[in-house]
Design an enzyme around this catalytic site. Structure first.
Site, short mmCIF file in Angstrom:
data_model
loop_
_atom_site.label_atom_id
_atom_site.label_comp_id
_atom_site.label_asym_id
_atom_site.label_seq_id
_atom_site.Cartn_x
_atom_site.Cartn_y
_atom_site.Cartn_z
N THR A 11 -26.63 -30.83 62.64
CA THR A 11 -25.28 -31.19 62.15
C THR A 11 -24.47 -30.29 61.27
O THR A 11 -25.90 -30.27 60.25
CB THR A 11 -25.68 -32.88 61.56
OG1 THR A 11 -26.25 -32.66 60.61
CG2 THR A 11 -26.61 -33.63 62.52
N GLY A 12 -23.71 -30.22 61.19
CA GLY A 12 -22.94 -29.47 60.14
C GLY A 12 -23.10 -27.88 60.51
O GLY A 12 -23.32 -27.22 59.37
N GLY A 13 -23.29 -27.79 61.73
CA GLY A 13 -23.25 -26.25 61.96
C GLY A 13 -21.62 -25.08 62.59
O GLY A 13 -22.26 -24.69 63.22
N GLY A 18 -25.86 -24.55 58.68
CA GLY A 18 -26.00 -24.61 59.44
C GLY A 18 -25.34 -23.49 60.10
O GLY A 18 -26.03 -23.46 61.98
N SER A 137 -31.35 -30.24 48.50
CA SER A 137 -30.65 -28.80 47.23
C SER A 137 -32.11 -30.13 46.10
O SER A 137 -32.81 -30.20 45.54
CB SER A 137 -29.40 -29.96 47.08
OG SER A 137 -29.24 -28.74 45.93
N TYR A 150 -24.54 -36.69 43.66
CA TYR A 150 -24.95 -35.16 44.70
C TYR A 150 -26.70 -35.36 44.67
O TYR A 150 -26.98 -35.33 45.36
CB TYR A 150 -23.64 -34.12 44.33
CG TYR A 150 -24.74 -33.11 45.50
CD1 TYR A 150 -23.97 -32.79 46.72
CD2 TYR A 150 -25.34 -31.80 44.92
CE1 TYR A 150 -23.89 -32.45 47.83
CE2 TYR A 150 -25.73 -31.05 45.54
CZ TYR A 150 -25.31 -30.88 47.49
OH TYR A 150 -25.44 -29.78 48.00
N1 LIG Z 1 -24.40 -24.18 49.31
C1 LIG Z 1 -25.39 -23.98 48.24
O1 LIG Z 1 -25.14 -23.45 47.27
C2 LIG Z 1 -25.78 -25.55 48.91
C3 LIG Z 1 -26.91 -25.51 48.00
C4 LIG Z 1 -28.05 -26.50 48.25
C5 LIG Z 1 -27.57 -27.40 49.47
N2 LIG Z 1 -27.15 -27.67 50.16
C6 LIG Z 1 -26.48 -27.96 51.21
O2 LIG Z 1 -26.29 -27.52 52.34
C7 LIG Z 1 -25.74 -28.43 53.77
C8 LIG Z 1 -24.43 -26.75 54.23
O3 LIG Z 1 -23.88 -27.25 52.68
P1 LIG Z 1 -22.58 -25.79 52.96
O4 LIG Z 1 -23.21 -24.80 52.00
O5 LIG Z 1 -23.52 -24.33 54.26
O6 LIG Z 1 -21.66 -25.85 53.11
P2 LIG Z 1 -20.59 -25.99 54.23
O7 LIG Z 1 -20.05 -24.41 54.57
O8 LIG Z 1 -19.00 -26.72 53.94
O9 LIG Z 1 -21.02 -26.50 55.64
C9 LIG Z 1 -20.72 -27.77 55.75
C10 LIG Z 1 -20.75 -28.14 57.34
O10 LIG Z 1 -21.08 -29.27 57.84
C11 LIG Z 1 -20.28 -29.69 58.37
N3 LIG Z 1 -19.54 -31.21 57.86
C12 LIG Z 1 -19.51 -32.16 56.60
N4 LIG Z 1 -18.89 -33.42 56.16
C13 LIG Z 1 -20.28 -33.08 57.19
C14 LIG Z 1 -19.57 -34.63 58.42
N5 LIG Z 1 -18.93 -36.06 57.76
N6 LIG Z 1 -19.79 -34.70 59.62
C15 LIG Z 1 -20.16 -33.75 60.53
N7 LIG Z 1 -20.09 -32.64 59.52
C16 LIG Z 1 -19.77 -32.45 58.81
C17 LIG Z 1 -19.17 -28.93 57.91
O11 LIG Z 1 -17.74 -29.03 58.94
P3 LIG Z 1 -16.26 -29.86 58.70
O12 LIG Z 1 -15.70 -29.53 57.61
O13 LIG Z 1 -15.69 -29.29 60.17
O14 LIG Z 1 -16.74 -31.36 59.01
C18 LIG Z 1 -19.84 -27.32 57.88
O15 LIG Z 1 -20.22 -27.28 59.58
C19 LIG Z 1 -25.08 -28.96 53.03
O16 LIG Z 1 -25.99 -30.25 53.09
C20 LIG Z 1 -25.02 -28.71 51.39
O17 LIG Z 1 -25.66 -30.02 50.92
C21 LIG Z 1 -25.38 -26.39 49.95
#
Ligand SMILES: NC(=O)c1ccc[n+]([C@@H]2O[C@H](COP(=O)([O-])OP(=O)(O)OC[C@H]3O[C@@H](n4cnc5c(N)ncnc54)[C@H](OP(=O)(O)O)[C@@H]3O)[C@@H](O)[C@H]2O)c1
Length: 247
Positions: A11-13, A18, A137, A150
């Protein structure tokens, strides 16, 4: 398990962590289904990956309609799911005094309710012995100002994962957590301007933010035979994020 021909749901790929994870599973020979809300992001991801083994499903997994769309796609595939990566997430940061109801609901619906019910609805479709991984996280256990909502979503997710470990054990399903530190993604770019990212980098022992491949590699490892006895782990992948100990 060897990952060739295994069925992976992420999910969120479509972007960030992802997407990188989808690419690594495809390289391992797996069949991968990714979700996201935006058809455009999913199409871009599909073009980038360019593999017949990738399927995309438009599904907003923060609500039941989206979760049902994902469940239907899985059911129609006629295949059991060997790897479930519950990764979709959103973040916004504000002091408690300024958090709106909408900010609260969006984050809890996406980061907690969505994963809880995605797991629930897919339990009948999970193969015995499959691997479930949640993206949490490091903030789940820290207390940095302006992160209350968050951080609380991720802490809640950790507890759900802990209990899933015990509830799914009968079917030998392993449930683990990856807890990234600051990782360079579109998601991070949307909430942290360059100066904030420099601060985050300086808050790690390694003095840099991480890459998406550094998280993806851990998720692929957790799904593999090499991790067959890893269950209920919370793996910090954060370069040694010393900021956790500060307020
Ligand atoms: N980057 C960091 O520093 C960091 C640190 C700790 C944890 N995380 C966690 O890592 C995960 C991925 O984050 P990322 O940094 O890779 O962010 P990202 O680049 O914004 O990717 C998020 C993904 O989730 C999808 N998404 C968001 N809301 C959604 C929903 N309601 N239903 C289905 N898909 C959804 C987005 O696609 P759409 O927008 O098209 O829906 C996208 O594919 C998250 O859980 C985040 O909290 C990230």
């Amino acid at each position: 398990m060897s990952l060739a021909n295994k069925n992976v749901v992420i999910t969120g790929g479509s972007t960030g962590i992802g997407l990188a994870t989808a690419k690594q599973f495809i390289k391992e020979g797996a069949n991968v289904l990714i979700t996201g809300r935006s058809a455009g992001n999913l199409q871009k991801a599909a073009n980038e990956i360019g593999s017949p083994n990738l399927k995309t499903v438009i599904a907003d997994t923060s609500n039941f309609e989206g979760i049902e769309a994902l469940k239907k796609a899985v059911a129609e595939s006629g295949q059991k799911v060997d790897v479930l990566f519950l990764n979709a997430g959103v973040a916004s940061f504000a002091p408690i005094a300024h958090v709106s109801e909408a900010d609260f609901d969006t984050q809890f619906n996406t980061n907690v309710k969505g994963h809880f019910f995605t797991l629930q609805k897919l339990i009948p479709h999970l193969a015995d012995g499959s691997s479930v991984t949640f993206t949490s996280s490091g903030v789940a256990t820290s207390a940095a100002v302006a992160t209350a909502v968050y951080s609380a979503t991720k802490a809640a997710l950790n507890k759900i994962a802990d209990i899933a470990v015990n509830e799914l054990a009968e079917r030998k399903i392993r449930v683990n957590i990856v807890s990234p530190g600051p990782i360079k993604t579109p998601g991070l770019d949307s909430v942290a301007p360059p100066e904030a990212q420099a601060y985050l980098a300086a808050s790690t022992a390694l003095q840099r933010v991480g890459t998406v491949d550094e998280i993806a590699g851990a998720v692929v490892f957790l799904a593999s035979d090499a991790a067959g006895y890893i269950n209920g782990a919370d793996i910090a992948i954060d370069g040694g994020f010393i900021q956790y100990h500060l307020k």
